[in-house]
Design a protein around this motif. Sequence first.
Motif, PDB file in Angstrom:
ATOM      1  N   ILE A  77       0.863  -1.184   0.000  1.00 13.62           N
ATOM      2  CA  ILE A  77       0.000   0.000   0.000  1.00 13.62           C
ATOM      3  C   ILE A  77       0.900   1.234   0.000  1.00 13.62           C
ATOM      4  CG2 ILE A  77      -1.725   1.290   1.323  1.00 13.62           C
ATOM      5  CD1 ILE A  77      -2.497  -1.523   2.536  1.00 13.62           C
ATOM      6  N   ARG A  78       0.661   2.155  -0.925  1.00 15.27           N
ATOM      7  CA  ARG A  78       1.493   3.348  -1.027  1.00 15.27           C
ATOM      8  C   ARG A  78       0.754   4.425  -1.807  1.00 15.27           C
ATOM      9  NH1 ARG A  78       4.203   3.625  -6.144  1.00 15.27           N
ATOM     10  NH2 ARG A  78       3.748   1.815  -7.444  1.00 15.27           N
ATOM     11  N   SER A  79       1.298   5.650  -1.803  1.00 11.81           N
ATOM     12  CA  SER A  79       0.696   6.734  -2.580  1.00 11.81           C
ATOM     13  C   SER A  79       1.752   7.589  -3.277  1.00 11.81           C
ATOM     14  CB  SER A  79      -0.169   7.618  -1.672  1.00 11.81           C
ATOM     15  OG  SER A  79       0.606   8.197  -0.648  1.00 11.81           O
ATOM     16  N   PRO A 345      -5.881   3.380 -13.929  1.00 12.52           N
ATOM     17  CA  PRO A 345      -7.113   2.584 -14.041  1.00 12.52           C
ATOM     18  C   PRO A 345      -8.160   3.257 -14.920  1.00 12.52           C
ATOM     19  CG  PRO A 345      -7.075   3.760 -11.968  1.00 12.52           C
ATOM     20  CD  PRO A 345      -5.738   3.998 -12.591  1.00 12.52           C
ATOM     21  N   ILE A 346      -9.215   2.509 -15.204  1.00  9.20           N
ATOM     22  CA  ILE A 346     -10.394   3.042 -15.874  1.00  9.20           C
ATOM     23  C   ILE A 346     -11.548   2.957 -14.883  1.00  9.20           C
ATOM     24  CG2 ILE A 346     -11.980   2.846 -17.824  1.00  9.20           C
ATOM     25  CD1 ILE A 346      -9.774   1.400 -19.344  1.00  9.20           C
ATOM     26  N   MET A 347     -12.119   4.099 -14.530  1.00  9.47           N
ATOM     27  CA  MET A 347     -13.168   4.153 -13.515  1.00  9.47           C
ATOM     28  C   MET A 347     -14.282   5.090 -13.966  1.00  9.47           C
ATOM     29  SD  MET A 347     -10.917   4.512 -10.018  1.00  9.47           S
ATOM     30  CE  MET A 347     -12.320   4.202  -8.958  1.00  9.47           C
ATOM     31  N   GLY A 348     -15.513   4.699 -13.670  1.00  9.24           N
ATOM     32  CA  GLY A 348     -16.621   5.613 -13.897  1.00  9.24           C
ATOM     33  C   GLY A 348     -17.653   5.108 -14.865  1.00  9.24           C
ATOM     34  N   LYS A 349     -18.319   6.035 -15.535  1.00  8.50           N
ATOM     35  CA  LYS A 349     -19.404   5.715 -16.455  1.00  8.50           C
ATOM     36  C   LYS A 349     -18.846   5.229 -17.793  1.00  8.50           C
ATOM     37  CE  LYS A 349     -22.951   8.508 -16.444  1.00  8.50           C
ATOM     38  NZ  LYS A 349     -23.793   9.713 -16.544  1.00  8.50           N
ATOM     39  N   THR A 350     -19.719   4.606 -18.564  1.00  9.54           N
ATOM     40  CA  THR A 350     -19.358   4.097 -19.885  1.00  9.54           C
ATOM     41  C   THR A 350     -20.418   4.554 -20.881  1.00  9.54           C
ATOM     42  OG1 THR A 350     -20.642   2.030 -19.766  1.00  9.54           O
ATOM     43  CG2 THR A 350     -18.444   2.024 -18.738  1.00  9.54           C
ATOM     44  N   GLY A 362      -4.272  -3.324 -13.333  1.00 11.30           N
ATOM     45  CA  GLY A 362      -2.930  -3.844 -13.497  1.00 11.30           C
ATOM     46  C   GLY A 362      -2.331  -4.369 -12.214  1.00 11.30           C
ATOM     47  N   THR A 363      -1.241  -3.740 -11.777  1.00 11.09           N
ATOM     48  CA  THR A 363      -0.467  -4.249 -10.643  1.00 11.09           C
ATOM     49  C   THR A 363      -0.714  -3.471  -9.351  1.00 11.09           C
ATOM     50  OG1 THR A 363       1.418  -2.782 -11.043  1.00 11.09           O
ATOM     51  CG2 THR A 363       1.359  -4.837 -12.287  1.00 11.09           C
ATOM     52  N   TRP A 364      -1.686  -2.556  -9.352  1.00 13.25           N
ATOM     53  CA  TRP A 364      -1.805  -1.661  -8.192  1.00 13.25           C
ATOM     54  C   TRP A 364      -3.218  -1.586  -7.632  1.00 13.25           C
ATOM     55  CZ3 TRP A 364      -0.212  -0.635 -13.111  1.00 13.25           C
ATOM     56  CH2 TRP A 364      -1.105   0.016 -13.948  1.00 13.25           C
ATOM     57  N   GLY A 365      -4.028  -2.605  -7.878  1.00 15.39           N
ATOM     58  CA  GLY A 365      -5.423  -2.543  -7.459  1.00 15.39           C
ATOM     59  C   GLY A 365      -5.654  -2.706  -5.967  1.00 15.39           C
ATOM     60  N   GLY A 407       5.887   5.892 -15.048  1.00 12.03           N
ATOM     61  CA  GLY A 407       7.102   6.162 -14.293  1.00 12.03           C
ATOM     62  C   GLY A 407       7.025   5.766 -12.832  1.00 12.03           C
ATOM     63  N   ALA A 408       5.800   5.644 -12.298  1.00 12.75           N
ATOM     64  CA  ALA A 408       5.645   5.277 -10.890  1.00 12.75           C
ATOM     65  C   ALA A 408       5.124   3.862 -10.717  1.00 12.75           C
ATOM     66  CB  ALA A 408       4.687   6.246 -10.203  1.00 12.75           C
ATOM     67  N   ALA A 409       4.930   3.146 -11.801  1.00 11.11           N
ATOM     68  CA  ALA A 409       4.425   1.781 -11.727  1.00 11.11           C
ATOM     69  C   ALA A 409       5.205   0.899 -12.709  1.00 11.11           C
ATOM     70  CB  ALA A 409       2.933   1.734 -12.029  1.00 11.11           C
ATOM     71  N   ALA A 410       6.505   1.085 -12.735  1.00  9.11           N
ATOM     72  CA  ALA A 410       7.329   0.432 -13.748  1.00  9.11           C
ATOM     73  C   ALA A 410       7.475  -1.065 -13.504  1.00  9.11           C
ATOM     74  CB  ALA A 410       8.702   1.088 -13.798  1.00  9.11           C
ATOM     75  N   ILE A 411       7.152  -1.544 -12.303  1.00 12.15           N
ATOM     76  CA  ILE A 411       7.167  -2.982 -12.045  1.00 12.15           C
ATOM     77  C   ILE A 411       5.874  -3.349 -11.332  1.00 12.15           C
ATOM     78  CG2 ILE A 411       9.671  -3.040 -11.886  1.00 12.15           C
ATOM     79  CD1 ILE A 411       9.393  -3.325  -8.892  1.00 12.15           C
ATOM     80  N   GLY A 412       5.645  -4.642 -11.222  1.00  5.88           N
ATOM     81  CA  GLY A 412       4.401  -5.093 -10.635  1.00  5.88           C
ATOM     82  C   GLY A 412       4.389  -4.989  -9.130  1.00  5.88           C
ATOM     83  N   HIS A 413       3.882  -3.886  -8.584  1.00  9.55           N
ATOM     84  CA  HIS A 413       3.760  -3.765  -7.123  1.00  9.55           C
ATOM     85  C   HIS A 413       2.704  -2.744  -6.800  1.00  9.55           C
ATOM     86  CE1 HIS A 413       6.393  -0.392  -8.073  1.00  9.55           C
ATOM     87  NE2 HIS A 413       6.056   0.147  -6.921  1.00  9.55           N
TER      88      HIS A 413
END
Length: 413
Positions: A77-79, A345-350, A362-365, A407-413
């Motif tokens: 968990i991070r921000s 992510p993709i969030m909201g209406k369609t 992806g890797t940050w849910g 740049g902030a999610a370059a690997i799976g974590h």
Amino acid sequence: MPWRLARFALSKAYPEPRMFTRHEALRKTYDAVIVGGGGHGLAAAYYLAHDHGMRNICVLEKGYIGGGNTARNTTIIRSNYITVEGVRFYDAAIRLWRDLSQELRLNLFYATRGHFTLAHSDAALRTMRQRAEINKHCQVDSEVVGPDEIQRAIPGIDLSCDGHAPIVGALYHAPGAIARHDAVAWGYGRAADRLGVEIHQQTEVLGIETAHGEVTGVRTSRGSIATGKVLCAVAGSTPRVLNMVGIASPIVVHPLQAMVTEPMKPWLDPIVVSSGLHVYVSQSARGELVLGAALDPYELHQTRSTLEFAEGLASRMLDLFPFLSEVGVVRQWAGMADMTPDFAPIMGKTPIRGFYLDGGWGTWGFKATPICGKTMAHTLAHDHPHPLITGFGLDRFRDYALTGERGAAAIGH
């Protein structure tokens, strides 16, 4: 076993209630149907009931609660992201995480550990400085630290990485934390259940009915449901569900593998991530090392794990921590990471009225679970995107207005 615990277990006066109510049949009609019984879907159900008073809701899960990507992540968990939209969104998640055990009345084993993102080159260090400045602009605690500070915080680390990729600094993010993934799913599920939400496991969605551009119902393996609102929160199965309503997306699915070692005495308090070596590690409350790496390079809708991954990850871990050479790996696993081109992510209406999307994680849910549930519940209840998710809409790909988190999610974590 302590006598007072045995007395409780044997007493008929204090029967332990079930975590979830078992519902033998689906209702004919629901105000909202949530497809996906992982952390995000259950959190959305809880906040719909708790914050917005909607009780005629059902959650449909084709397997068991929390058995998808919620059970297949590494719980970091991070921000400390790189866009203002991302930093503010995940910081809101951390603020919810801190009190979540008390709110759900279940120990989620949430532990603030601190988070080091290692830099192995001057170019990587420049990126860390950029992230630190963006974080500080959003009042998020992140700073660039040097090798000496890294060594003090992580005494066992080899700063030379066996000469392959010497560590020149790191981005230190003090709020970095871990939590127990299955407890999060159970906690949200139990809390939603107690507010009247129906949770239906072993119930597969076979189709979503629409008419005149809006949702009218859901077909399942246990019968059909009439509803005007459907939330899709199915992680790696997102493209399949979107096909049911004829929505195209840029999501591609890649396997994301991880593994865990035998338990050890506590020695690693912080979370350590190396974007150069493509590895990350934390130590659980039980003493295991939870290890992960980058996405597998091929698109594949499967959760198989491979020997190649385990060998490669073990080799890179030994560059960082050579003293782990005799530690045994207990098990490994894989999830299906639903990736977007801009790593957001993709969030909201369609385009389909009444059909809402929570995907592309992806890797940050996992780290977004609380705030994702809260913002998607708001979006369903008001039929309008929550302010925190306006940068994550599906239409950004049509408008070429991407939210670049690579740049902030370059690997799976």
